[in-house]
Design a protein around this motif. Structure first.
Motif, mmCIF file in Angstrom:
data_model
loop_
_atom_site.group_PDB
_atom_site.id
_atom_site.type_symbol
_atom_site.label_atom_id
_atom_site.label_comp_id
_atom_site.label_asym_id
_atom_site.label_seq_id
_atom_site.Cartn_x
_atom_site.Cartn_y
_atom_site.Cartn_z
ATOM 1 N N UNK A 99 20.762 29.307 -19.268
ATOM 2 C CA UNK A 99 19.147 28.265 -20.083
ATOM 3 C C UNK A 99 19.136 27.479 -20.927
ATOM 4 N N UNK A 100 18.691 26.273 -21.294
ATOM 5 C CA UNK A 100 19.184 25.192 -21.594
ATOM 6 C C UNK A 100 18.743 25.067 -22.719
ATOM 7 N N UNK A 101 19.387 24.978 -24.471
ATOM 8 C CA UNK A 101 19.414 25.555 -25.582
ATOM 9 C C UNK A 101 17.656 24.556 -25.489
ATOM 10 N N UNK B 42 18.742 15.341 -22.150
ATOM 11 C CA UNK B 42 19.598 14.072 -21.670
ATOM 12 C C UNK B 42 20.935 15.176 -22.414
ATOM 13 N N UNK B 43 20.617 16.006 -24.073
ATOM 14 C CA UNK B 43 21.304 16.505 -24.450
ATOM 15 C C UNK B 43 22.614 17.161 -24.255
ATOM 16 N N UNK B 44 21.200 18.168 -23.694
ATOM 17 C CA UNK B 44 22.066 19.281 -23.090
ATOM 18 C C UNK B 44 22.930 18.944 -21.743
ATOM 19 N N UNK C 245 23.773 28.211 -25.733
ATOM 20 C CA UNK C 245 22.536 27.620 -25.430
ATOM 21 C C UNK C 245 22.255 28.689 -26.839
ATOM 22 N N UNK C 246 23.033 29.380 -27.079
ATOM 23 C CA UNK C 246 22.127 29.993 -28.382
ATOM 24 C C UNK C 246 23.252 29.685 -29.670
ATOM 25 N N UNK C 247 24.554 28.645 -29.392
ATOM 26 C CA UNK C 247 25.153 28.276 -29.717
ATOM 27 C C UNK C 247 25.044 26.643 -30.948
ATOM 28 N N UNK C 248 23.810 26.607 -29.729
ATOM 29 C CA UNK C 248 23.525 25.027 -29.714
ATOM 30 C C UNK C 248 22.162 25.618 -31.399
ATOM 31 N N UNK C 249 21.869 26.676 -30.182
ATOM 32 C CA UNK C 249 20.054 26.724 -30.804
ATOM 33 C C UNK C 249 20.707 27.062 -32.517
ATOM 34 N N UNK C 250 21.557 27.984 -32.656
ATOM 35 C CA UNK C 250 21.724 28.194 -33.640
ATOM 36 C C UNK C 250 22.332 27.498 -34.841
ATOM 37 N N UNK C 251 22.885 26.072 -34.363
ATOM 38 C CA UNK C 251 23.308 25.340 -35.346
ATOM 39 C C UNK C 251 25.298 25.008 -35.472
ATOM 40 N N UNK C 252 25.586 25.930 -34.021
ATOM 41 C CA UNK C 252 27.077 26.445 -34.808
ATOM 42 C C UNK C 252 27.454 25.195 -34.565
ATOM 43 N N UNK C 253 27.056 25.163 -33.367
ATOM 44 C CA UNK C 253 28.467 23.826 -32.571
ATOM 45 C C UNK C 253 26.232 22.823 -31.934
#
Length: 329
Positions: free
Chosen positions: A104-106, A112-114, A282-290
């Motif tokens: 699932x795309x963040x 392009x970032x994804x 995707x979750x880590x990206x959306x949670x701003x962890x990475x």
């Protein structure tokens, strides 16, 4: 559909019939792609006598149709994936891909970032957690990442710091690549060469784990010398010569390999794990962890930009990832 293939000499644009997905396949309309070293390596295997090959092993796009057995995604879903090296790649307007290797795309990233994330995330994740078998219990241990400023190293730094909280030592050669490794979260950044000397000068702890993103021939003896007894080394690139495995015996060193296409090439029973790990990313990206590691962007997706991207990758000094966006073939 339109596609850009390699004929053993040049990239060429051509028309290809648009196929309907079957089984667990998705038909994805591609919005952005990323170029990786694997693209250039596969390109080198294509001769003038070979069939035209569609390269591309990172993509982000929108699902336009699903196979009769697909159950994870539906039409309209935004997805990202690295694909399958045995099938057509993502240098095209559309691509068929097994949903079990799609994530699932963040939501917080654009296409392009994804697109910069799938192959490097899968490779880094599998290297750390499937091959080296690092777990949260290893948070006080030390990981050495050799050649860490590229895509895989950038993700490996983030995963090992944000998920496990390990002590991370990275290697890089230039001031800008060293700064990038620090930005990604590395605790210490060393030069590639004379690693043992630098470890001694800085009183650094011997690494329990080593992930080598460079050519193993350049580092094998150094890794054996450096690693803690009963440590584990993971390699990504092919060796250029043969080695005496007895070098590993005295310290009881474990040597493992990571090839992110293994699961899709052999249709392993745990193929779904790549879907699961991409969703976790995707979750880590959306949670701003990475964060995304896209550092260079070209547009649109065409022969000139794909050729330019390959030239930049072949120079061997990429920091982060190069992406190509907008679907104007």
């Amino acid at each position: 559909m339109q596609a850009i293939g390699y004929n053993g000499c040049d990239f060429i644009e051509f028309e290809k019939p648009l196929e309907n997905p079957a089984g667990q396949d998705l038909l994805v309309e591609i919005k952005a792609i990323s170029i990786n070293p694997i693209d250039t390596k596969v390109k080198q295997t294509i001769t003038k006598d070979s069939a035209v090959k569609i390269l591309g092993y990172d993509a982000c796009g929108v699902v336009r149709a699903v196979g009769e057995e697909a159950s994870i995604f539906k039409v309209g879903d935004e997805v990202f994936y690295a694909g399958d090296v045995t099938r057509d790649g993502s240098n095209a307007t559309h691509q068929l891909v097994d949903e079990r290797i799609v994530g699932r795309k963040p939501k917080s990233l654009n296409f392009e970032q994804a697109a910069a994330l799938p192959l490097t995330s899968i490779t880094a994740w599998e290297s750390l957690f499937d091959r080296l078998k690092i777990t949260p219990k290893d948070k006080n241990k030390t990981l050495l990442l050799i050649g860490a400023a590229g895509g895989v190293g950038s993700m490996a730094i983030q995963f090992s710091k944000q998920i496990i909280s390990m002590n991370v030592i990275a290697t890089a050669s230039r001031p800008e690549s060293k700064a990038w490794c620090k930005q990604m979260g590395a605790d210490t950044v060393l030069d590639h060469q004379q690693l043992a000397k630098q470890f001694k000068q800085q009183s650094l702890t011997a690494p329990d784990y080593i992930l080598c993103m460079g050519v193993p021939d350049d580092y094998l003896e150094q890794m054996v010398d450096l690693i803690a007894p009963q440590g584990c080394i993971c390699l990504l690139a092919n060796t250029q010569k043969s080695y005496d495995l007895n070098l590993l015996k005295a310290k009881s060193i474990t040597l493992v390999w990571e090839m992110m296409f293994t699961r899709s090439m052999f249709q392993t029973t745990d193929l779904i794990k790549q879907h699961q790990l991409l969703n976790k990313v995707s979750d880590l990206i959306d949670q701003q962890q990475i964060v995304s590691i896209a550092t260079q962007q070209l547009s649109p997706i065409n022969i000139d930009n794909i050729t330019k991207a390959h030239q930049l990758i072949e120079q061997g000094d990429m920091i982060g990832k190069l992406v190509i966006c907008e679907q104007h073939l």
